[in-house]
Design an enzyme around this catalytic site. Structure first.
Site, PDB file in Angstrom:
ATOM      1  CB  ALA A 118       5.271  32.023   4.078  1.00 49.01           C
ATOM      2  CG  ASN A 167      -3.598  33.525   9.401  1.00 49.03           C
ATOM      3  OD1 ASN A 167      -4.363  32.865   8.698  1.00 49.03           O
ATOM      4  ND2 ASN A 167      -2.331  33.721   9.086  1.00 49.03           N
ATOM      5  CB  CYS A 192     -21.431  38.222  26.321  1.00 55.38           C
ATOM      6  SG  CYS A 192     -23.037  37.453  26.639  1.00 55.38           S
ATOM      7  CG  ASP A 224      -1.645  33.322  13.861  1.00 56.03           C
ATOM      8  OD1 ASP A 224      -1.592  32.424  12.994  1.00 56.03           O
ATOM      9  OD2 ASP A 224      -1.201  34.476  13.667  1.00 56.03           O
ATOM     10  CB  CYS A 256     -26.258  39.239  30.331  1.00 56.80           C
ATOM     11  SG  CYS A 256     -25.724  38.198  28.964  1.00 56.80           S
ATOM     12  CG  HIS A 281     -11.745  35.561   8.789  1.00 56.66           C
ATOM     13  ND1 HIS A 281     -11.085  34.697   7.939  1.00 56.66           N
ATOM     14  CD2 HIS A 281     -12.620  36.253   8.016  1.00 56.66           C
ATOM     15  CE1 HIS A 281     -11.555  34.862   6.711  1.00 56.66           C
ATOM     16  NE2 HIS A 281     -12.485  35.790   6.721  1.00 56.66           N
TER      17      HIS A 281
HETATM   18  C1  BV8 Z   1     -20.075  35.677   5.184  1.00 59.38           C
HETATM   19  C2  BV8 Z   1     -12.284  32.022  11.592  1.00 59.38           C
HETATM   20  C3  BV8 Z   1     -22.201  36.672   4.981  1.00 59.38           C
HETATM   21  C4  BV8 Z   1     -12.641  30.716  12.156  1.00 59.38           C
HETATM   22  C5  BV8 Z   1     -12.786  31.770   9.268  1.00 59.38           C
HETATM   23  C6  BV8 Z   1     -20.662  29.571  -1.439  1.00 59.38           C
HETATM   24  C7  BV8 Z   1     -19.935  30.359  -2.329  1.00 59.38           C
HETATM   25  C8  BV8 Z   1     -19.255  31.496  -1.893  1.00 59.38           C
HETATM   26  C9  BV8 Z   1     -19.291  31.856  -0.533  1.00 59.38           C
HETATM   27  C10 BV8 Z   1     -20.005  31.057   0.326  1.00 59.38           C
HETATM   28  C11 BV8 Z   1     -20.691  29.926  -0.111  1.00 59.38           C
HETATM   29  N1  BV8 Z   1     -21.276  29.358   0.964  1.00 59.38           N
HETATM   30  C12 BV8 Z   1     -20.989  30.088   2.055  1.00 59.38           C
HETATM   31  C13 BV8 Z   1     -20.248  31.136   1.680  1.00 59.38           C
HETATM   32  C14 BV8 Z   1     -19.727  32.189   2.523  1.00 59.38           C
HETATM   33  C15 BV8 Z   1     -18.566  31.666   3.330  1.00 59.38           C
HETATM   34  C16 BV8 Z   1     -17.509  31.059   2.430  1.00 59.38           C
HETATM   35  O1  BV8 Z   1     -16.769  31.770   1.788  1.00 59.38           O
HETATM   36  N2  BV8 Z   1     -17.450  29.732   2.410  1.00 59.38           N
HETATM   37  C17 BV8 Z   1     -16.456  29.079   1.576  1.00 59.38           C
HETATM   38  C18 BV8 Z   1     -15.960  27.833   2.284  1.00 59.38           C
HETATM   39  C19 BV8 Z   1     -17.066  28.766   0.223  1.00 59.38           C
HETATM   40  N3  BV8 Z   1     -18.031  32.825   3.980  1.00 59.38           N
HETATM   41  C20 BV8 Z   1     -18.562  33.216   5.139  1.00 59.38           C
HETATM   42  O2  BV8 Z   1     -19.426  32.621   5.730  1.00 59.38           O
HETATM   43  C21 BV8 Z   1     -18.037  34.543   5.675  1.00 59.38           C
HETATM   44  N4  BV8 Z   1     -19.155  35.323   6.063  1.00 59.38           N
HETATM   45  O3  BV8 Z   1     -20.040  35.419   4.015  1.00 59.38           O
HETATM   46  O4  BV8 Z   1     -21.104  36.337   5.790  1.00 59.38           O
HETATM   47  C22 BV8 Z   1     -22.942  37.675   5.760  1.00 59.38           C
HETATM   48  C23 BV8 Z   1     -22.942  38.995   5.335  1.00 59.38           C
HETATM   49  C24 BV8 Z   1     -23.674  39.901   6.053  1.00 59.38           C
HETATM   50  C25 BV8 Z   1     -24.369  39.515   7.198  1.00 59.38           C
HETATM   51  C26 BV8 Z   1     -24.325  38.188   7.631  1.00 59.38           C
HETATM   52  C27 BV8 Z   1     -23.616  37.255   6.918  1.00 59.38           C
HETATM   53  C28 BV8 Z   1     -17.200  34.316   6.919  1.00 59.38           C
HETATM   54  C29 BV8 Z   1     -15.921  33.625   6.545  1.00 59.38           C
HETATM   55  C30 BV8 Z   1     -14.998  33.598   7.755  1.00 59.38           C
HETATM   56  C31 BV8 Z   1     -15.035  32.239   8.396  1.00 59.38           C
HETATM   57  N5  BV8 Z   1     -14.019  32.163   9.457  1.00 59.38           N
HETATM   58  N6  BV8 Z   1     -11.888  31.798  10.232  1.00 59.38           N
HETATM   59  C32 BV8 Z   1     -11.405  30.019  12.627  1.00 59.38           C
HETATM   60  O5  BV8 Z   1     -10.294  30.247  12.104  1.00 59.38           O
HETATM   61  O6  BV8 Z   1     -11.611  29.208  13.537  1.00 59.38           O
HETATM   62  S1  BV8 Z   1     -12.256  31.298   7.773  1.00 59.38           S
HETATM   63  C33 BV8 Z   1     -11.069  30.052   7.879  1.00 59.38           C
HETATM   64  O7  BV8 Z   1     -10.839  29.603   6.563  1.00 59.38           O
HETATM   65  C34 BV8 Z   1      -9.693  30.488   8.261  1.00 59.38           C
HETATM   66  O8  BV8 Z   1      -9.649  31.352   9.319  1.00 59.38           O
HETATM   67  C35 BV8 Z   1      -9.178  31.141   7.039  1.00 59.38           C
HETATM   68  O9  BV8 Z   1      -9.416  32.502   7.142  1.00 59.38           O
HETATM   69  C36 BV8 Z   1     -10.072  30.617   5.960  1.00 59.38           C
HETATM   70  C37 BV8 Z   1      -9.354  30.052   4.798  1.00 59.38           C
HETATM   71  O10 BV8 Z   1      -8.390  29.284   5.285  1.00 59.38           O
HETATM   72  P1  BV8 Z   1      -6.875  29.686   4.809  1.00 59.38           P
HETATM   73  O11 BV8 Z   1      -6.377  30.756   5.675  1.00 59.38           O
HETATM   74  O12 BV8 Z   1      -6.845  29.901   3.334  1.00 59.38           O
HETATM   75  O13 BV8 Z   1      -6.168  28.382   5.183  1.00 59.38           O
HETATM   76  P2  BV8 Z   1      -6.350  27.019   4.435  1.00 59.38           P
HETATM   77  O14 BV8 Z   1      -6.069  25.941   5.413  1.00 59.38           O
HETATM   78  O15 BV8 Z   1      -7.634  27.011   3.699  1.00 59.38           O
HETATM   79  O16 BV8 Z   1      -5.201  27.082   3.332  1.00 59.38           O
HETATM   80  C38 BV8 Z   1      -3.867  27.183   3.734  1.00 59.38           C
HETATM   81  C39 BV8 Z   1      -3.125  27.572   2.470  1.00 59.38           C
HETATM   82  O17 BV8 Z   1      -1.772  27.782   2.827  1.00 59.38           O
HETATM   83  C40 BV8 Z   1      -3.155  26.484   1.421  1.00 59.38           C
HETATM   84  O18 BV8 Z   1      -3.380  27.076   0.150  1.00 59.38           O
HETATM   85  C41 BV8 Z   1      -1.737  25.910   1.484  1.00 59.38           C
HETATM   86  O19 BV8 Z   1      -1.277  25.498   0.205  1.00 59.38           O
HETATM   87  C42 BV8 Z   1      -0.946  27.100   1.932  1.00 59.38           C
HETATM   88  N7  BV8 Z   1       0.263  26.774   2.688  1.00 59.38           N
HETATM   89  C43 BV8 Z   1       0.511  25.679   3.461  1.00 59.38           C
HETATM   90  N8  BV8 Z   1       1.763  25.767   3.983  1.00 59.38           N
HETATM   91  C44 BV8 Z   1       2.288  26.951   3.536  1.00 59.38           C
HETATM   92  C45 BV8 Z   1       1.343  27.593   2.719  1.00 59.38           C
HETATM   93  N9  BV8 Z   1       1.577  28.777   2.143  1.00 59.38           N
HETATM   94  C46 BV8 Z   1       2.775  29.342   2.357  1.00 59.38           C
HETATM   95  N10 BV8 Z   1       3.744  28.799   3.130  1.00 59.38           N
HETATM   96  C47 BV8 Z   1       3.531  27.609   3.722  1.00 59.38           C
HETATM   97  N11 BV8 Z   1       4.482  27.056   4.480  1.00 59.38           N
HETATM   98 ZN    ZN Z   2     -23.689  39.019  28.281  1.00 60.40          ZN
END
Ligand code: BV8
Ligand code: ZN
Length: 237
Positions: free
Chosen positions: A221, A87, A112, A89, A140, A104
């Protein structure tokens, strides 16, 4: 007992922070969150992405941690707890957890986009969601962006290292509120399972991780986490 917590957007849902996928009510609901939180999305329309993050930054400031965040902070009194979160937050911190490792990035850190210099100046207040806002400009000339990991970007080394160490040294890993599909974060519980460490999943819905975990608690949670630490030894027997 050494506990590692891996949290996702679901733990903040009950505080009123829309989860990453179901933020259907916002002005940006018609845009794909993967598009908004990607380098391409930023380069294509920095004002829209900046507006979205500025609104989320503001929104987090108006909500409170919930019983789930507070339970994890309380566990620190009786166990060695490491909090790893996906997260952006600050609700774990505001509930009293410390340290919190943000895989993340954070809505409260800015830099920048061109020279990477951290940006600490006052941000414009945003009490109403505004679909597009001009990002501030660095000395910059580069645009200021959130210090958040977008899709396609590498994770910060420090938090990742802490997360891997935690998976390797924990007696139990609690995975809460994540859809377990974003890598490399989603690979962390798999590392713990591969070592034979107990992994407990807390999520009202099943996830791709569910078939592999030691124990699944199909609850929110804020209901499942209070009192869970004391129950773990019995639950995992
Ligand atoms: C990287 C910041 C390489 C942004 C985020 C194909 C296959 C495998 C991987 C990939 C692929 N294609 C691309 C990739 C890589 C990609 C990836 O994994 N994509 C996925 C979609 C397949 N990953 C990346 O790009 C990562 N980087 O791989 O870099 C690299 C290496 C070296 C050099 C250069 C590059 C970067 C990933 C980070 C992206 N940024 N966040 C922002 O938040 O604005 S990720 C974003 O989604 C969120 O921040 C969060 O972290 C993530 C997942 O979301 P969740 O937190 O799980 O939330 P979600 O809504 O999905 O689910 C909520 C869950 O809570 C649900 O299950 C629900 O049931 C449950 N819930 C609901 N209410 C409750 C509850 N649980 C408990 N209590 C409740 N009350
Ligand atoms: Zn700058």
């Amino acid at each position: 007992m050494r506990v590692a917590v891996l949290s996702g957007a679901g733990i903040s849902a009950e505080s009123g922070v829309p989860t990453f996928r179901d933020d259907k009510n916002g002005l940006w609901a018609r845009f794909d969150p993967y598009e908004l939180s990607s380098v391409q999305g930023w380069e294509r329309n920095p004002e829209r992405v900046w507006g979205w993050y500025l609104w989320r930054h503001y929104l987090v400031g108006t909500v409170e941690p919930n019983a789930g965040h507070r339970a994890i902070a309380d566990w620190q009194k009786d166990a060695d707890v490491t909090v790893i979160t996906q997260n952006v937050d600050d609700l774990h911190e505001r509930a009293g957890s410390s340290p919190v490792h943000h895989l993340h990035g954070s809505l409260f850190e800015f830099r920048c986009a061109h020279c990477n210099k951290p940006f600490h100046e006052e941000l414009p207040a945003m009490t109403e969601p505004t679909i597009e806002v001009e990002p501030p400009v660095c000395h910059c000339g580069g645009l200021i962006r959130p210090d958040i990991v977008w899709f396609g970007e590498a994770l910060p080394q420090g938090p990742w290292r802490h997360a891997v160490d935690a998976m390797e040294s924990a007696d139990v890993v609690v995975v809460v509120g994540t859809s377990a599909i974003v890598y490399p974060a989603a690979g962390l519980p798999e590392m713990a399972l591969a070592r034979g460490t107990a992994v407990v999943e807390v999520n009202p819905e099943p996830t791709p991780l569910t078939p592999y975990v030691t124990l699944t608690i199909r609850e929110s949670a804020s209901r499942a986490l209070p009192g869970l630490l004391e129950r773990l030894p019995t639950l995992l027997k």
